[in-house]
Design a protein around this motif. Structure first.
Motif, PDB file in Angstrom:
ATOM      1  N   UNK B 346       0.844  -1.206   0.000  1.00 51.42           N
ATOM      2  CA  UNK B 346       0.000   0.000   0.000  1.00 51.42           C
ATOM      3  C   UNK B 346       0.876   1.252   0.000  1.00 51.42           C
ATOM      4  N   UNK B 347       1.904   1.223   0.814  1.00 57.56           N
ATOM      5  CA  UNK B 347       2.861   2.332   0.886  1.00 57.56           C
ATOM      6  C   UNK B 347       3.397   2.639  -0.516  1.00 57.56           C
ATOM      7  N   UNK B 348       3.830   1.609  -1.215  1.00 60.77           N
ATOM      8  CA  UNK B 348       4.402   1.824  -2.544  1.00 60.77           C
ATOM      9  C   UNK B 348       3.365   2.309  -3.563  1.00 60.77           C
ATOM     10  N   UNK B 349       2.130   1.833  -3.377  1.00 60.91           N
ATOM     11  CA  UNK B 349       1.032   2.265  -4.246  1.00 60.91           C
ATOM     12  C   UNK B 349       0.809   3.780  -4.081  1.00 60.91           C
ATOM     13  N   UNK B 350       0.764   4.224  -2.825  1.00 56.38           N
ATOM     14  CA  UNK B 350       0.568   5.654  -2.559  1.00 56.38           C
ATOM     15  C   UNK B 350       1.770   6.445  -3.081  1.00 56.38           C
ATOM     16  N   UNK B 351       2.961   5.897  -2.878  1.00 55.67           N
ATOM     17  CA  UNK B 351       4.174   6.554  -3.358  1.00 55.67           C
ATOM     18  C   UNK B 351       4.133   6.753  -4.869  1.00 55.67           C
ATOM     19  N   UNK B 352       3.638   5.744  -5.557  1.00 52.42           N
ATOM     20  CA  UNK B 352       3.534   5.819  -7.018  1.00 52.42           C
ATOM     21  C   UNK B 352       2.556   6.923  -7.405  1.00 52.42           C
ATOM     22  N   UNK B 353       1.476   6.988  -6.657  1.00 51.95           N
ATOM     23  CA  UNK B 353       0.465   8.017  -6.949  1.00 51.95           C
ATOM     24  C   UNK B 353       1.035   9.417  -6.718  1.00 51.95           C
ATOM     25  N   UNK B 354       1.822   9.602  -5.654  1.00 49.98           N
ATOM     26  CA  UNK B 354       2.447  10.910  -5.400  1.00 49.98           C
ATOM     27  C   UNK B 354       3.392  11.281  -6.544  1.00 49.98           C
ATOM     28  N   UNK B 355       4.001  10.281  -7.146  1.00 53.15           N
ATOM     29  CA  UNK B 355       4.876  10.506  -8.296  1.00 53.15           C
ATOM     30  C   UNK B 355       5.994  11.490  -7.987  1.00 53.15           C
ATOM     31  N   UNK B 356       6.223  12.416  -8.909  1.00 57.63           N
ATOM     32  CA  UNK B 356       7.321  13.368  -8.744  1.00 57.63           C
ATOM     33  C   UNK B 356       7.144  14.265  -7.522  1.00 57.63           C
ATOM     34  N   UNK B 357       5.878  14.427  -7.097  1.00 57.60           N
ATOM     35  CA  UNK B 357       5.632  15.294  -5.945  1.00 57.60           C
ATOM     36  C   UNK B 357       6.376  14.793  -4.704  1.00 57.60           C
ATOM     37  N   UNK B 358       6.467  13.463  -4.555  1.00 56.56           N
ATOM     38  CA  UNK B 358       7.109  12.923  -3.352  1.00 56.56           C
ATOM     39  C   UNK B 358       8.549  13.426  -3.246  1.00 56.56           C
ATOM     40  N   UNK B 359       9.298  13.322  -4.352  1.00 54.74           N
ATOM     41  CA  UNK B 359      10.675  13.789  -4.350  1.00 54.74           C
ATOM     42  C   UNK B 359      10.760  15.287  -4.127  1.00 54.74           C
ATOM     43  N   UNK B 360       9.862  16.007  -4.781  1.00 57.31           N
ATOM     44  CA  UNK B 360       9.841  17.463  -4.634  1.00 57.31           C
ATOM     45  C   UNK B 360       9.587  17.852  -3.174  1.00 57.31           C
ATOM     46  N   UNK B 361       8.615  17.164  -2.557  1.00 56.11           N
ATOM     47  CA  UNK B 361       8.300  17.448  -1.156  1.00 56.11           C
ATOM     48  C   UNK B 361       9.482  17.097  -0.252  1.00 56.11           C
ATOM     49  N   UNK B 362      10.191  16.042  -0.609  1.00 56.16           N
ATOM     50  CA  UNK B 362      11.336  15.664   0.218  1.00 56.16           C
ATOM     51  C   UNK B 362      12.415  16.740   0.178  1.00 56.16           C
ATOM     52  N   UNK B 363      12.666  17.245  -1.030  1.00 49.96           N
ATOM     53  CA  UNK B 363      13.682  18.302  -1.157  1.00 49.96           C
ATOM     54  C   UNK B 363      13.252  19.549  -0.391  1.00 49.96           C
ATOM     55  N   UNK B 364      11.980  19.937  -0.588  1.00 48.66           N
ATOM     56  CA  UNK B 364      11.465  21.133   0.083  1.00 48.66           C
ATOM     57  C   UNK B 364      11.589  21.018   1.600  1.00 48.66           C
TER      58      UNK B 364
END
Lengths: 378, 378
Positions: B346-364
C-alpha cells in the motif's frame, strides 16, 4: 514607469549589486575564519558545537544589530544559517580522534544509509572501519576478528536475529546498535555478548549533512566506562546525547515515531483514495498546509520497508494508534451532531492542557512558516 | 585546551567579531538601498514583489557565490531572508494608492485580526477607512452612507446574516468579503446588493507581517471591471491572486482547511487524553517531530471559535473527514493483522500516486528541517 524612475531604479540596483559583492566576499572571509577555528578545535579535541559560546555570540550580535537599527532576529537568522554551513564544512577538516589505540571497528550493515553515515564519521575521525554486509556472513568470523567495537545497523525487523548470529567477540569488544527501538535490541546484545554493550538511537535521517545539534539517545547496557570514549567522540561530531532507559525511550517512540509515521501514512493514503488533485491543492495552499503536505509527501519518497518496520516494531504502539482512532471517532461525533459549543469547549480544554507550550509552539512555527514562505516561487 | 590553542581561538574570534561588524553595517546599507527602491516603486506604483527580477538576481548571486567557492544555496537563503525583511519595511513607506478618487471604505469587523490587517493596508495606501463593529449596528446606515466599498470580515458562522443585515448600499458600491468559504457568502452578497460583488479569501493568518508572496483567492461575483482597482491594489501589497470558482475553491478547502484543522485538533486532543509528557516528547524529538508538534500545538494557541467555524462551515467536509476515518480503520486493520507485506504494498502504491511530488516534497522539507534545526537550542 517614467524614464526618471527607471534610471533611479537602475542606479540603486547597481549599488545593491556592489553591496552584494561585498557581502559575498565577507561571507567567504567569515567562513574561512570559522574553518580556522574548526582546525584549532580539531587539534585540541574540542566539540565543534559550543552551545554557550554560540548563545553569547548571538546575544552580542543582536545588541549590535539593534544599535544600528536593524532587526536582531534578522541578524540571528543569518548567523544561524552561516553556522549551519560551517558545521557542514567541518567534515573537510576531519574530527579529533578520541581514542587512538583502537583495534578495527566493524559496522554490520555499513553499506546502509545510517551505517554509511557512521562509517564516514568514524573514518573522518581516524578510525579503521570494516563492513560486514548481508552478503559477507560467510566471512563474519574473519571480519569481526580482533574488533574493538561492533556496531549493528540493520533493519529493525532483523536486528535481533543479526545480533544472535554474530560470531563470539573479544571480551573487551564494545557491542552497539543504531536501531530506533531499544528494549529488545539491547536485551539481545546483552544476551549475545559478555562485554560492554550500548544502545544508540540517532534521532535524525541519514541526509542531515552534519551531526551538529542533532540528538543521539543513549541506552546503557553494560560496562559504560568502556565505551565512554565513543560518547565523547559523538559529541566531538557536534551531536548532543540524551541518556534514557530503554523502556522509557520505546514508550516515547510510540508517539514520536510509530504514531506519527502511521498518521502521515494514512493522510497520504487518504489523498490517494480521494484522488485529490495535488496541483490544485498546492495552488490553494497556505504556507502551513504546503508545509504539512510536504511532510506527508516526503514519507513516500522514502523506503517503504524502513517505515513499515518502524510502525510494526512495537506492539504497544498498536494500542496508541488504536486510541487515536477512538479520539477521532469522538471528535467526529461532535462534528456530525453539529455541536459547536461542545467542540469549542473541548478545544479550550486541550488548549489549557498545552499551557505555555501552545504559545511557544506558535512562536516557533511562525518563524518556520515565514522561512517557508521566503522560498516560495510563483 | 593548551594556552597556544586558547590564544589562537581568541585571535580568530576577534577577527570574526570584526567581520560581523562589517556584515551588520553591510546589511544596514543594503536595507537602506532596498528601501530607496521601494520608495521609487511606491511613487511609480509598481508592485513591491517582482518575481522575475528576484529570480534573475538570485541566479546571478548564486553564480557569484560559486565563483568564490561558497555554497550558492547559502547565499540564496541569506538573500531571501533579507528580502523578507525588506518587504516588511515597505509598510513604513506606505503603498501606492491605485484609485485616488474614492469615497470611504467600510470594513465590517474591522477590529478583528484580519479586518484589522486590511484596515492597516488600506490606510497605508491612502484610503479613508471606517469600521462597522458589532456594537455599531445602530449607526450602520450612517457608517455605510456614501461608501465606495464595504468589506465584510466577520466570523464564518455569522457572515451570511451580517450580509443580509447591511443597509442598502449605493449602486456603484463594491461589496466584498474575506471569509474562508466562498459559495454561500458570495451568493448572500449577490442577493443583498445590486452592484459589484467580489469574494476574497486571503490564504494567510493575520500575523504574516507582510503580504509579499502571500496568496489571495478571488471569486468573481458581479461587474468585475468595477473592482479591478482593488485587485491591482492587493498586488501592489505584494500578494499574488488566484481566480477560482467559488464551488471549486470550497471543495479544495475541505481538504486544505477543514480536514487539516480537524486532524490537528484530534492529534492534540489525543495527546491530552493520553496525558503525554510534552517535556519528554520534546526531549526525544527529531527535528521533523518537533516541527509537527509545533504545528499541532500552535492551533491551540489560537481562537477556538475561528477554527471551530472553519471546521463546521461546510457540510461536505464532514464527508471528507468521515472518509479519512475509514482509511484509518483500513490501515489499522492491516497493522493489527501484522500484515507487513500488505502495508509495504500500500505504501508503494501511494508513493507511485504521489509521483514526482514525493521527491519534490522531500527536497522542500529537507531545507525546512535544516532551517528548523538551525534555531535549536539545547
Amino acid at each position: 514607469m517614467q524614464e526618471k524612475s527607471t534610471q533611479d531604479l537602475e542606479r540603486l540596483r547597481d549599488q545593491i549589486d556592489d553591496v552584494d559583492q561585498s557581502l559575498i566576499s565577507l561571507l567567504r572571509r567569515r567562513m574561512d575564519l570559522v574553518a580556522q577555528v574548526g582546525a584549532v578545535k580539531h587539534k585540541a579535541g574540542v566539540p565543534i558545537y559550543a552551545p554557550q559560546r554560540e548563545a553569547s555570540m548571538l546575544a552580542k550580535r543582536r545588541n549590535e544589530a539593534q544599535e544600528v537599527g536593524i532587526s536582531p532576529q534578522l541578524v540571528e537568522d543569518i548567523l544561524r544559517r552561516l553556522m549551519r554551513e560551517s558545521y557542514l564544512n567541518e567534515k573537510d577538516v576531519g574530527f579529533k580522534q578520541i581514542k587512538t589505540d583502537l583495534r578495527p571497528i566493524v559496522i554490520v550493515g555499513g553499506h546502509g544509509q545510517l551505517g554509511g553515515l557512521f562509517h564516514q564519521m568514524l573514518t573522518l575521525s581516524g578510525y579503521e572501519v570494516r563492513i560486514l554486509d548481508k552478503h559477507d556472513w560467510d566471512q563474519a568470523e574473519a571480519i569481526c576478528d580482533n574488533a574493538s567495537m561492533v556496531i549493528v545497523s540493520v533493519p529493525i525487523s532483523v536486528t535481533e536475529s543479526v545480533i544472535s548470529r554474530l560470531p563470539t567477540l573479544a571480551d573487551d569488544c564494545i557491542l552497539a546498535d543504531l536501531t530506533s527501538v531499544k528494549s529488545k535490541p539491547v536485551a539481545a546484545m546483552l544476551a549475545a555478548h559478555k562485554g560492554p554493550v550500548v544502545g544508540l538511537h540517532p534521532m535524525f535521517g541519514p541526509d542531515v549533512g552534519s551531526l551538529a545539534k542533532q540528538l543521539v539517545v543513549v541506552c546503557h547496557g553494560r560496562d559504560s566506562d568502556a565505551y565512554q570514549w565513543l560518547l565523547e567522540q559523538i559529541k566531538i561530531w557536534g551531536a548532543r546525547l540524551a541518556e534514557a532507559d530503554a523502556h522509557q525511550h520505546d514508550e516515547a517512540m510510540q508517539l514520536v515515531q510509530a504514531m506519527r509515521h502511521f498518521s502521515s501514512f494514512v493522510y497520504g493514503y487518504n489523498l490517494y483514495k480521494e484522488n485529490a488533485d495535488l496541483d490544485v491543492l498546492l495552488q490553494f495552499s497556505s504556507p502551513i498546509y504546503r508545509l504539512e503536505l510536504a511532510m506527508v509527501g516526503r514519507l513516500f519518497a522514502q523506503d517503504a520497508e524502513l517505515y513499515t518496520d518502524i510502525i510494526f516494531a512495537q506492539e504497544h504502539s498498536h494500542d496508541a494508534i488504536a486510541d487515536y482512532l477512538k479520539r477521532y471517532q469522538e471528535a467526529l461525533k461532535i462534528l456530525q451532531a453539529g455541536d459547536r459549543d461542545q467542540f469549542i469547549a473541548t478545544f479550550n480544554e486541550v488548549g489549557k492542557w498545552f499551557g505555555d507550550f501552545a504559545g511557544q509552539f506558535q512562536r516557533e512555527s511562525r518563524n518556520m512558516l515565514k522561512s517557508a514562505n521566503d522560498s516560495r516561487q510563483i
